[in-house]
Structures are given as C-alpha cells and as structure tokens.
Design a protein around this motif. Structure first.
Motif, PDB file in Angstrom:
ATOM      1  N   ARG A   1      23.972  25.843  47.853  1.00  0.00           N
ATOM      2  CA  ARG A   1      23.913  24.421  47.514  1.00  0.00           C
ATOM      3  C   ARG A   1      24.582  23.534  48.561  1.00  0.00           C
TER       4      ARG A   1
ATOM      5  N   TRP B   1      27.658  22.897  49.254  1.00  0.00           N
ATOM      6  CA  TRP B   1      28.738  22.039  48.776  1.00  0.00           C
ATOM      7  C   TRP B   1      29.774  21.873  49.870  1.00  0.00           C
TER       8      TRP B   1
ATOM      9  N   ALA C   1      34.701  21.510  46.953  1.00  0.00           N
ATOM     10  CA  ALA C   1      34.749  22.021  45.578  1.00  0.00           C
ATOM     11  C   ALA C   1      36.157  22.509  45.279  1.00  0.00           C
TER      12      ALA C   1
ATOM     13  N   VAL D   1      32.520  18.533  42.880  1.00  0.00           N
ATOM     14  CA  VAL D   1      32.338  19.781  42.144  1.00  0.00           C
ATOM     15  C   VAL D   1      33.689  20.372  41.744  1.00  0.00           C
TER      16      VAL D   1
ATOM     17  N   SER E   1      36.669  16.088  38.397  1.00  0.00           N
ATOM     18  CA  SER E   1      35.432  15.492  38.904  1.00  0.00           C
ATOM     19  C   SER E   1      34.968  14.431  37.929  1.00  0.00           C
TER      20      SER E   1
ATOM     21  N   LEU F   1      30.021  17.330  38.884  1.00  0.00           N
ATOM     22  CA  LEU F   1      29.506  18.596  38.369  1.00  0.00           C
ATOM     23  C   LEU F   1      30.666  19.536  38.085  1.00  0.00           C
TER      24      LEU F   1
ATOM     25  N   VAL G   1      31.263  23.571  37.019  1.00  0.00           N
ATOM     26  CA  VAL G   1      30.664  24.895  36.882  1.00  0.00           C
ATOM     27  C   VAL G   1      31.695  25.799  36.227  1.00  0.00           C
TER      28      VAL G   1
ATOM     29  N   ARG H   1      20.970  27.798  40.100  1.00  0.00           N
ATOM     30  CA  ARG H   1      21.370  26.613  39.360  1.00  0.00           C
ATOM     31  C   ARG H   1      20.588  26.518  38.056  1.00  0.00           C
TER      32      ARG H   1
END
Length: 449
Positions: free
Chosen positions: A238, A240, A243, A311, A331, A339, A341, A423
């Motif tokens: 992705r 990123w 994060a 993230v 976030s 996002l 996770v 994802r």
C-alpha cells in the motif's frame, strides 16, 4: 459559533487565526466559558478534539489579565514526557505576544537545566508528577502561587497510580481552580476526581467513547508468529509512508523493529525502557518522514499528536476500552480521515466484543490470502532463517540470517505464486462474517517473539 463569542481577548483571537483555527470544537466551546468563570471542571472528549486548547486558552486569558510576576501561576500535570513537551509547545504557540513563559519538566533527563529555567521565572509549568516532586522535595520549588491546576489525560493519571503523588502536589497549592481533561473516564476515576474537585461542572462531548466516525477500520486474523511479515507486506503493497504500530510489550517492540529492518523498512521503537533522547529522536524522525514506522507500546497511545497521521496498526488489543480508544485515536484527529488496522490471532477471538463495543459498524474479519493455518509456511520458517529476537538487552534484536524477495516495495511471499492485495474488499481474501470461524491447528512454527 466563533472563538470571539467565548470571551477570549483580542491577542488570543489573533493568534488562533494565525494558527489556522476557524471555529471552536465542541469541547472547546463548552469548556472555555466554564474555566473563564472560575468553576472546577471534568471534561471528556474523544482524541483529537482540541482538549489542550480547551484548557490552555482560558489559562492564558486569565494570566494575561493578572500580569504575573514570573512565579508559577498555572500547573498542568501529565502522565508522560512526550505529552509534557507537546502541551508546553501548545502553550508557547498560543501565548505568542503575551509575555508569558511556559516550561515542561519531566524525568529521564538532567534536572539542572530545568532548575535553571525555573530560577529565571516561569508562569506556566507542565510537569510529570515524579519530576515535579523531585523539584519541590529536593530543591525547594514553591507551588504556593499556583491558582490553576489541570490534569491532562486525567483517567490515566488516576489509574496509573499517580493519585498519591497528585495528592502530595495538591497539598502544596493554595486556593486554586482545578480541571481534568481526558478522552475517557471510568466510574472509579470519576469517584477519585470527585474527591479532588469542588462542585465541578461535568462535560462530555458527543461521540465520546467510540472511535471517530471518519476513521476507517480493517480487521485481520492470522497466526501471531507471522504478524511482522504481514505488517511489512501491508506497508509495502500500500506504500504507506507513515504508520504508527502498537504492540503489547517492550520486547515485542524491539523485536518487530529488527524484523522490519530485515524487510528493508526502517522503524524506531518507542517505549519506557528507551532513553528520553532515543525516544525523542525516533519521534522526530517519524514526524519528519525520515522513518516510515514507529513501533510503540501504549506509552505512546496517550496525548501524542502526530499531525495528520494516516495509519495506525494495532497488533492485538489492549486490556480496556479506554486504551483502545487512545490507540486508534492517534489517526483521524481533528476531523481528518484516517485508517486503523487491527491484527488479531485466532486465540484472540474473545477480544472482538471489545472492538465491537467501540465500532458499531465493525467490518468483516479477514484472513489474508496465504496466511491461513493450512497454508504452507514460507521457506525462511522451514529452514530456520527466521529466529526469535533476543529480549535482552532491550535495544538489540538478536536476529540471525536474512530474508530474500521481500523488500519494502514489490514483494513476494516466499511461496509459489504471488500474494494478492489483502485490503478489505479485495478479491482473494478469506472473509468471515461476524465472529471468525475456528481455524485448524497451525503447523509448528519457529518462534519469532
């Protein structure tokens, strides 16, 4: 509603315009008039809702009117060093042109420069309780002229065993106004707060107790020894650039940093065993974009304001709702999108109700392609090149060997064929509706800590 309707003075209003503040948040609009009136306050609002400005602006307004003499007039107690620095920086930014001095004091660093700064005159002191008691007990710092006391992240302060220290500090103050701010407040902490405050106003902003609506959530389930592999794959696929990763312990933070380095991903560990200088360098490099990943224990979940953090990754869940709110709330702050996770192991199914309580629209739990218990292990597990990281000393990984074919960009899994994007909504993921179905016993793996 506008800031000028709250009774703030013109210099503060001008500073807010320069800071890009257009209108007060809900907790600011509720709290500022209460504090300007002199009442005690308990204020609860979700992370990223502007709580620091909610107490800083009225304090600055009152001090600017009093024209203090350089003795400590306002005291803000916080649980961590990083939050002390952050809050002090906010006071300094908001007080531009008012002639007021703010200082942060905290442990883990030489006390002499802090004593020298205090001797030169400080109006607003932001402190961790332990260092403040060092300064008052060993070096005679006086708090007699403090007329405003704020506990930031108050639930954590009271829950972490700071209550006796806070009582010692309060006994050194004269008559004063008190305020407590946090993103969550359990009943036990409310009872403790009630004994410290006098006829306090209690405010709770809307949506408190849940993750922000603008925070997208993805939940994955796979065996814990492969979490590091999965994090590296997500970051690479992705792309990123930033994060924040939360892990349960210091050893796991150190181990994950070492594992990510083998994948070509530079990260810093952020936990209580690292020196203040190392933590600060890691945080600064993460904020500036020099590091893509910061791997932290829950010491980082409270109060850290990383602007527009895209993230947050939570490896496992903390023990309580409050800590989870603070983790995920790093976030999607101040109305921005973000996002979160969450990565769980099959043994953590019992933790899903905690997540459901805070996220009413909990997404489907996904086992990524190639990560189910019946999938063959990558070669590096079978040939022993992935070894368990050492846990002592804290800053050494203890890894041996290396991996192949898994750089930070395009990567392969070490199996035949390639892995599809994992994802939510991707084709090829194994979806589970509601509670994840029990997976079979995983084949024996080499431990990766």
């Amino acid at each position: 509603m506008s800031f000028d309707s709250l009774g703030l003075a013109a210099p503060l209003l001008q500073t807010l315009i320069q800071c890009g503040y257009r209108a007060p948040t809900e907790i600011q609009a509720q709290s500022i008039p209460v504090l300007l009136s002199g009442r005690d306050l308990i204020a609860v609002a979700q992370t990223g809702s502007g709580k620091t400005a909610a107490f800083a602006l009225p304090i600055l307004q009152q001090l600017a009117a009093r024209k203090p003499r350089g003795s400590i007039q306002a005291l803000v107690l916080v649980p961590t060093r990083e939050l002390a620095v952050q809050v002090a920086d906010a006071f300094t930014r908001y007080s531009a042109g008012l002639g007021l001095t703010t200082l942060a004091v905290y442990g883990g660093v030489n006390i002499r420069p802090q004593r020298q700064a205090l001797a030169a005159g400080v109006d607003i002191l932001v402190a961790t309780p332990g260092r403040l008691l060092d300064l008052t007990g060993q070096f005679g710092l006086s708090l007699a002229e403090v007329n405003t006391l704020v506990l930031d992240e108050a639930d954590r302060m009271l829950d972490m065993g700071f209550a006796p220290d806070i009582d010692k500090i309060r006994r050194q103050l004269g008559p004063h106004q008190s305020a407590m701010f946090s993103a969550s407040f359990a009943e036990r902490e409310r009872e403790l707060a009630g004994r410290m405050l006098s006829n306090a106003v209690s405010l709770t902003a809307m949506d408190t107790g849940r993750v922000p609506q603008q925070l997208a959530l993805e939940v994955f389930m796979l065996d814990k020894p492969r979490w590091a592999e999965f994090v590296a794959e997500l970051v690479g696929k992705r792309n990123w650039r930033q994060a924040l990763v939360f892990v349960p312990s210091r050893d796991e933070a150190n181990g994950l940093v070492a594992e990510l380095a083998l994948d070509g991903l530079q990260a810093a560990a952020f936990h209580g065993e690292r020196t203040q200088g190392a933590r600060r360098r890691g945080l600064d490099e993460f904020k500036s974009g020099k590091l893509r990943l910061l791997v932290a224990t829950d010491v980082a979940a409270r109060g850290l304001d990383i602007e527009d953090l895209p993230v947050v990754i939570s490896l496992g869940l903390p023990h309580g709702e409050e800590d989870l709110i603070h983790r995920l709330g790093r976030s999607a702050r101040a109305g921005r999108e973000g996002l979160a996770v969450v990565v769980l192991s099959p043994e953590m199914r019992a933790d899903l109700p905690l997540l459901e309580a805070l996220c009413p629209t909990l997404p489907e739990v996904i086992t990524p392609v190639g990560y189910s218990a019946k999938d063959p292990l990558p070669q590096r597990y079978r040939d022993g090149t992935a070894t368990k990281p050492a846990t002592k000393p804290a800053n050494k990984s203890g890894h041996s060997g290396s991996r192949s074919g898994r750089g930070a960009g395009n990567r392969t899994s070490g199996r035949s064929g390639s892995r599809t994007d994992s994802r939510s909504g991707s084709n090829g993921s194994q979806r589970q509706s509601g509670k994840p179905a029990r997976q079979g016993n995983a084949p024996k793996r080499h431990s990766r800590g």
